[in-house]
Design a protein around this motif. Structure first.
Motif: not given
Ligand SMILES: Cc1ncc(COP(=O)(O)O)c(C=O)c1O
Length: 427
Positions: A48-50, A54-57, A66-67, A206-210
């Protein structure tokens, strides 16, 4: 010679006493509570933290999707694949960056084509990008290096004109802004890193965003074993394409979420500290200080100076008797001896790295001599600005972060000043 001007390398007292600089990142009750709750929560894989991270970032940065990944490099590779780069396709990359800004291209059997940097900004020279575009070019990777945004207006205009995708390497640039908007929201997709050096630290990660749903789906497929469903959905455990395992885990995401609650404060602190150091270094001889062009908000992830070796050579021929990087290292040793954690960020420009000189990507010449590939020239002389910058730079990374304040930054500046005002003691 007074004791206050005798350099530490000549037996003087160091300007900055040991213990002045506090380590990064600060860890408090919020971190402890969230990480412990994850530990006790029993869902240690993609938990759930993952999904919350994603949502918060995504909300913090202003992206639709965000992934969360286990590194910034993973997020870059996902971007290369998501943007449709494949065997033999060319991707434009700055000649000076972290290695994986370019090796992420090789990972998909595509070919990096380097473009020299602009001396003032240290970012890709946007005026040289167009000349590097061929009928094989698929994408441009821009790196907001050291936390200074690239001139995105010109990049996007060129990308539109030639039908190219734009991938932002924002691994160092959390919170940096171009014309009032955060980086990572301009290209087709972007990658952020959360390793310990970074302004947002979750250990590694890290984070992938689009904003593009199709790119999100493609990136997600590569991220998790080539599957088409997210781990939170019902899975059929079927590899529809080549996939890696780039997912994050719940503990790391919990740490990242805790740090994210403090990120705006951290960014404000590192900006205040960098500006305090900048002020302290005004007028110090033989230094070239960083400059922020109009319309850009630097996040001061890394405060980078260049030593003015030309000016030093005018004073003493000894500075010309060694290679520029050796002269830089000599100055650096003297500054470090004063208790200032100044360091070299990169000792090689990207095309000079063995993977490109030996072209030992996937072996047997791939991707360059595979049936879809083509040779590209990685001669180092083609990137003189990147080389000149690389040989003469030095930088301050984590010492300018919280919990350190501007008093620490000013003390570090005084240590640099002491050496630069007494360079005659160095030889
Ligand atoms: C500009 C840049 N790109 C990519 C990366 C890769 O990030 P990571 O170490 O999280 O894979 C880094 C940091 O190491 C970086 O500084």
């Amino acid at each position: 010679m007074g004791s206050s001007t005798r350099l530490a390398i000549r037996g003087g007292d160091p300007m900055v006493p040991a213990g002045t600089v506090q380590p990064w990142p600060p860890v408090d009750e919020i971190d402890r509570e969230m990480v412990l709750a994850s530990l006790q929560g029993g869902k240690h894989t993609f938990g759930p933290n993952c999904t919350a991270f994603q949502d918060e970032f995504a909300a913090w940065n202003g992206n639709r999707y965000a992934i969360t990944t286990n590194s910034g490099t993973a997020a870059l590779h996902m971007g290369v694949f998501a943007c449709g780069c494949g065997a033999g396709d060319e991707v434009i990359v700055p000649a000076y960056s972290w290695s994986s800004s370019a090796t992420c291209v090789l990972q998909h059997n595509s070919i990096p084509v380097f473009v020299d940097i602009d001396y003032d900004t240290m970012n890709i020279d946007v005026g040289r990008i167009e000349a590097a575009i061929t009928h094989k070019t698929k994408a441009i990777i821009v790196v907001h290096l050291h936390g200074l945004p690239v001139e995105m207006g010109s990049v996007l205009q060129m990308a539109r004109k030639h039908g190219l995708k734009v991938i932002e390497d924002a691994c160092q640039a959390h919170g940096a802004e171009y014309r009032g908007r955060k980086v990572g929201t301009f290209g087709d997709c972007a990658a952020f890193s959360f390793n310990q050096n970074k302004s947002l630290c979750s250990g590694e990660g890290g984070m992938f965003v689009t904003d593009d749903d199709e790119l999100r789906q493609r990136a997600q497929m590569l991220w998790s074993f080539g599957e088409t469903r997210a781990p939170v959905e019902a899975r059929d455990y079927h590899a529809y394409a080549m996939g890696w395992m780039y997912r994050n885990n719940d503990l790391t995401a919990a740490f990242g979420r805790a740090q994210l609650t403090k990120l705006d404060g951290y960014l404000a602190q590192q900006t205040e500290n960098a500006l305090a150091l900048h002020k302290e270094l005004q007028g110090v001889p033989y230094l070239i200080l960083p400059r922020v062009p109009e319309g850009m908000k630097h996040n001061w992830y890394n405060y980078v100076i260049r030593f003015d070796l030309r000016a030093l050579r005018a004073v003493s021929e000894r500075w010309a008797s060694v290679q520029p990087s050796a002269a830089r290292d000599r100055l650096l040793d003297a500054i470090v001896a004063e208790g200032v954690p100044l360091t070299v960020w990169q000792r090689f420009i990207l095309p000079a790295m063995t993977v490109f000189q030996a072209k030992n990507g996937y072996g047997q010449g791939c991707p360059w001599t595979c049936p879809y590939g083509q040779q590209v020239d990685y001669a180092v002389e083609r990137y003189p600005v990147a080389q000149a910058h690389c040989d003469t730079h030095a930088c301050m990374v984590m010492a300018l972060r919280a919990p350190n304040g501007p008093d620490v930054a000013r003390a570090l500046g005084r240590g640099i000043r002491k050496v630069m005002e007494n360079v005659s003691q160095i030889w």
